[in-house]
Design an enzyme around this catalytic site. Structure first.
Site, PDB file in Angstrom:
ATOM      1  CG  ASN A   1      42.751  11.055  63.191  1.00 53.87           C
ATOM      2  OD1 ASN A   1      43.857  10.574  62.914  1.00 53.87           O
ATOM      3  ND2 ASN A   1      41.986  10.567  64.139  1.00 53.87           N
TER       4      ASN A   1
ATOM      5  CB  CYS B   1      45.630   6.408  67.044  1.00 52.25           C
ATOM      6  SG  CYS B   1      43.993   6.284  66.300  1.00 52.25           S
TER       7      CYS B   1
ATOM      8  CG  HIS C   1      46.674  10.320  67.052  1.00 50.59           C
ATOM      9  ND1 HIS C   1      46.861  10.168  65.694  1.00 50.59           N
ATOM     10  CD2 HIS C   1      45.377  10.007  67.301  1.00 50.59           C
ATOM     11  CE1 HIS C   1      45.729   9.762  65.157  1.00 50.59           C
ATOM     12  NE2 HIS C   1      44.811   9.662  66.099  1.00 50.59           N
TER      13      HIS C   1
END
Lengths: 345, 80
Positions: A287, A120, A257
């Site tokens: 994601n 991430c 993110h």
């Protein structure tokens, strides 16, 4: 605390690459209750995602992005002397995927190439590392590749992870510069006590061949990660404001993110950031781990109203590790920002 | 918010289908009250009532009754 302001790096271009296959959370997961899907979708904000086929790895997505980037910038591959791949889905345990990519991209053997294992926070850490190399004159031209194929380590029947992650790759062209205005401000942080909160426990050397196949899949303690993000990211943003001497009004974009839409909006509100400065890609692409920041920036494109001048951005990565960091920098208005859909050769 | 409303709220947050939870329900009787359920609860406690609890504090709560005790201690009775 790793806080630093560095000169010496120009961002020439950022390209995101997504695989063509789209999956819908609502339509493609009949084994989950529709109400449950609606709940997750409402909070995380994820409607669809892209997934790579069995023959496509992170390296393929990043390679395609790098080729398009070099072509559009008229960069001769032989002029690249640094290649950094940041991913948690390499091709092999060994060798480093960056070595394979050095060859597949036609980069010279005078190019330093190495992998970094982060997810991430990948893009911010990769940029910080590249900036250090360019500032020290160890490299003149660096390709920073970040990407992930989490669809390959997520159990499709695990309700805590199945609906969240998408695959993507990115390539960023970074070049040494003597421009005194090319100043980037970094804050980098780590807290390994949360290392078990996002983990694929099996398949490496701590658990080589576990019998339980779920050990090869991602395990996530969502509440702990939520807690971590809620507590750690606002101070990170405030540290970046202080280090760079900026305020929210100075920025064209804050690129978070893409972990959770609810959380991103919460974080923005907590530090006084207007939501129109916060582009989102999570709804359409999920994601995308290491690729999420550059992909979101590439999808957003240059902001309007720059009047030909550079625009200020803050890039923020946070999650697996636990690792988090941010960078505040200016992008020139002619910095290439582009995205495209992957097609196998 | 009375007890029935609280139970309907918890049922909705955890996306339990087919029944409304009761005061006797615990983490052990509700399959949906797993780590994803905790994540949903963390966000809804804050969004719906302005109550911020840590993941560890929430993990220590094992029943609907204990959760509603948290709501009441935080004066969330009228927030919903």
């Amino acid at each position: 605390m790793a806080q630093v302001s560095m000169k010496g790096m120009a961002v020439r271009g950022i390209v995101g690459c997504i695989p063509p296959k789209e999956v819908s959370n609502e339509k493609d997961y009949p084994w989950f209750d529709p109400a449950e899907i609606r709940k997750v979708t409402a909070m995380a904000g994820i409607k669809s995602r892209r997934v790579a086929d069995d023959n496509t790895c992170t390296s393929d997505l990043c390679r395609a992005a790098a080729i398009r980037l070099m072509q559009k910038l008229n960069w001769d591959p032989r002029s690249v002397d640094g290649l950094i791949l940041v991913t948690q889905t390499p091709d092999y345990v060994m060798p480093s995927t960056s070595c394979i990519l050095q060859h597949r991209l036609g980069l010279p053997d005078t190019c330093a190439a190495f992998d970094v294992n982060l997810g991430c926070s990948a893009y911010v850490y990769g940029m910080w590392l590249a900036n250090s190399l360019l500032h020290s004159k160890a490299s003149r031209r660096i390709l920073l590749l970040t990407g992930e194929t989490p669809s390959k380590f997520v159990d499709p029947r695990d309700r805590t992870t199945a609906l969240l992650f998408g695959d993507a790759g990115s390539a960023t062209a970074l070049e040494a510069t003597d421009d005194a205005d090319a100043l980037a401000h970094y804050v980098m942080m780590t807290d390994g006590k949360g290392s078990g909160d996002l983990i694929v426990p099996g398949g490496m050397f701590r658990e080589r061949f576990p019998e339980d196949r779920s050990r090869y899949c991602l395990h996530m303690e969502g509440a702990h990660v939520f807690d971590f993000t809620r507590n750690r990211v606002p101070p990170l943003i405030r540290d970046l404001f202080a280090l760079s001497g900026t305020t929210p009004e100075d920025y064209a974009y804050f690129i978070f993110h893409q972990a959770n839409e609810y959380l991103i909006k919460f974080l923005a509100g907590r530090v006084g950031i207007a939501l129109e400065k916060v582009p989102l890609s999570i709804g359409e692409f999920g994601n995308t781990g290491a690729a999420s920041v550059p992909l979101t920036l590439a999808l957003a494109g240059p902001p309007s109203g720059t009047n030909g001048g550079p625009y200020q951005v803050m890039l923020l990565g946070f999650g697996v590790g636990l690792s988090w960091g941010g960078v505040s920098l200016q992008l020139p208005v002619d910095c290439l920002v582009d995205h495209f859909t992957y097609s196998a050769e | 918010m009375d007890t029935q409303k609280q139970l309907e709220w918890l049922t909705d947050v955890l996306a339990v289908h087919g029944r409304v939870l009761t005061l006797d329900d615990t983490r052990h009787t509700v399959a949906e009250w797993d780590s994803m359920g905790d994540l949903m609860l963390l966000s809804h406690l804050e969004e719906d009532f302005g109550i911020v609890v840590s993941a560890d504090e929430l993990a220590a709560i094992s029943s609907a009754k204990e959760l509603f005790g948290l709501l009441e201690r935080n004066n969330a009775v009228s927030a919903g």
